[in-house]
Design an enzyme around this catalytic site. Sequence first.
Site, PDB file in Angstrom:
ATOM      1  N   ARG A 208       0.857  -1.182   0.000  1.00  0.00           N
ATOM      2  CA  ARG A 208       0.000   0.000   0.000  1.00  0.00           C
ATOM      3  C   ARG A 208       0.889   1.226   0.000  1.00  0.00           C
ATOM      4  NH1 ARG A 208      -5.404  -1.644   0.074  1.00  0.00           N
ATOM      5  NH2 ARG A 208      -5.508   0.281  -1.085  1.00  0.00           N
TER       6      ARG A 208
ATOM      7  N   CYS B  59      -7.548  -8.213 -14.532  1.00  0.00           N
ATOM      8  CA  CYS B  59      -6.264  -8.743 -14.043  1.00  0.00           C
ATOM      9  C   CYS B  59      -5.342  -9.205 -15.164  1.00  0.00           C
ATOM     10  CB  CYS B  59      -6.481  -9.923 -13.098  1.00  0.00           C
ATOM     11  SG  CYS B  59      -7.376  -9.546 -11.604  1.00  0.00           S
TER      12      CYS B  59
ATOM     13  N   GLY C  60     -11.532  -2.724  -0.015  1.00  0.00           N
ATOM     14  CA  GLY C  60     -12.801  -3.425  -0.135  1.00  0.00           C
ATOM     15  C   GLY C  60     -12.902  -4.333  -1.342  1.00  0.00           C
TER      16      GLY C  60
ATOM     17  N   ARG D 202     -11.947 -14.896   9.252  1.00  0.00           N
ATOM     18  CA  ARG D 202     -13.340 -14.536   8.979  1.00  0.00           C
ATOM     19  C   ARG D 202     -13.806 -15.113   7.636  1.00  0.00           C
ATOM     20  NH1 ARG D 202     -15.054  -9.450   6.881  1.00  0.00           N
ATOM     21  NH2 ARG D 202     -12.885  -8.755   6.936  1.00  0.00           N
TER      22      ARG D 202
ATOM     23  N   CYS E  66      -8.594 -14.835   0.006  1.00  0.00           N
ATOM     24  CA  CYS E  66      -8.870 -13.824  -1.020  1.00  0.00           C
ATOM     25  C   CYS E  66      -7.581 -13.052  -1.272  1.00  0.00           C
ATOM     26  CB  CYS E  66      -9.915 -12.829  -0.535  1.00  0.00           C
ATOM     27  SG  CYS E  66     -11.452 -13.568   0.041  1.00  0.00           S
TER      28      CYS E  66
END
Lengths: 371, 141
Positions: free
Chosen positions: A16, A80, A113, A187, A198
């Site tokens: 990031r 992608c 997100g 989770r 993911c």
Amino acid sequence: MKEVVVLGVGMHKFGRFPEKPVSQMGREAAFMALDDAGVDFKDVQAGFCSHVHQGMGTGLSVFGELGQNGAPVTNVEVGCSAGTRATILAAEAISRGVYDMCLVVGVEKMAGGLVGLQGAEKSYNELMGIMLFPVSVALAARRHMHLYGTTREQFAQVTVKAHKMARLNPYAHYQIPLTLEDVLNSRVIADPISLYECSPNSDGASAVLLCSKERARRYTSKPVYLVDWQCGTPVYTRGEPQLSEGATRQLAQALYDSSGLGPEDFDLVQLHDSFTPREVMLIEELGLCPEGGGGPFTMSGNTDLCGKIPVNTDGGLLSRGNPLGAVGGAMVAEIVWQLRGQAGQRQVRNAKVGLLQNSGYGGEDIMIMKV
Amino acid sequence: MVGSDRSKAVPLKEGLYNLLDSGEVANLIGSRCRRCGESFYPRRVVCLNCGSRELEDVALSRTGELWSYTVVTQKAPFALVEAPYTVAVVKLLPEEVPVLTVMDNCDASSLKVGMRVKLKTKKVGQNAEGKAMVAFAFEPA
């Protein structure tokens, strides 16, 4: 048809980087690729910039950072697959003698997100919460479990392996170890897929410099060849909904037929592990293991670094990260480093031939590289 | 095609399903190819099987079998459906047309791939005029 060489590759670390413009990340990756090859930017005849969410003029601003040599710059967007498609477009042009030297730069900065929710007008499926990437993969995964007895643990092992590999890759977004328990206890997003299954939203850049075999002789005596490639979208099939999200099986068969190479020839594979079940299904569709056998094949270590056929030695999308437009170039870079013997601690011994498969929201690419 | 103006209910989106005057979902609207007989949901203009442009609207079967399912535990941005909710692919029979849908009236442990399921009405809120917005779901038959 001229033979095509991948002469240089470069990466900006995935992660990031909210304060860093994509043009700067792209420039750093591009200079790394140019310096890797020993080529000056003035000798680049055409530029391709792959990205998805960066907007108009991105290619011009990225290549503008490198110089102003008059080369045409084309933006490429295939989700992608943008980076691999840009590489294929450059390779096509070189193999047909249009250019001798092309530079592909892939860049992306991602919002947080779930991916794919941009745009004003919301469709019925979006309003109902049923059109989401993890949901469509989870539906295919559940079907795979029903048909073949695949288990949640077998899917989860994909990301455990990916994180193990990424610890050895300085360009990876996440360099943290994960245990099977960590994954299974994380989770749940859409069962059987949990958070660590993911691929993360990452920022980053990659660069691939391609040239003709004749041109490569000036720079290297041990070129990495981009031997053959295929790209496409699925052909409609009647009746049963498809597990595959792309045309992998058909494209792989066409590639194996035209190149004369097949699964037994590959020393390593890079593939699009956007979510763990995708890797299990892709190793089947690529013919690396029997149909329906992807779960046990993964669980028994065949795709590990020292396994029968190492898959995603750089950590894959799951751990190296998934900045859409930069992913394809990162996959090419990893295979190039492996084939040159420059992959450091994650080096696959005596790697000579690599297979690359990349799926995007818009199409799929598959290619073979060798030394 | 849709409920009359006097109806108290409106479809969430036009063109996907027919509403009865009662506001209940009558059926999904599909396309059938006049040349090769292939059916599709949602409606489309060109037949994916044979390329013909001669497609007609058809009322699709209200029943089918569960092809696959997943329980979604995170609410999607913009979604009108609260988490957790179940998403399924239903294969309508006899047309063999796949439909992506929300599954209602089920818990995950009661679902089995291959089980029979049927169409139902799902209210998802009200529009600016106070009319109920109606979507569809499937439930165990």
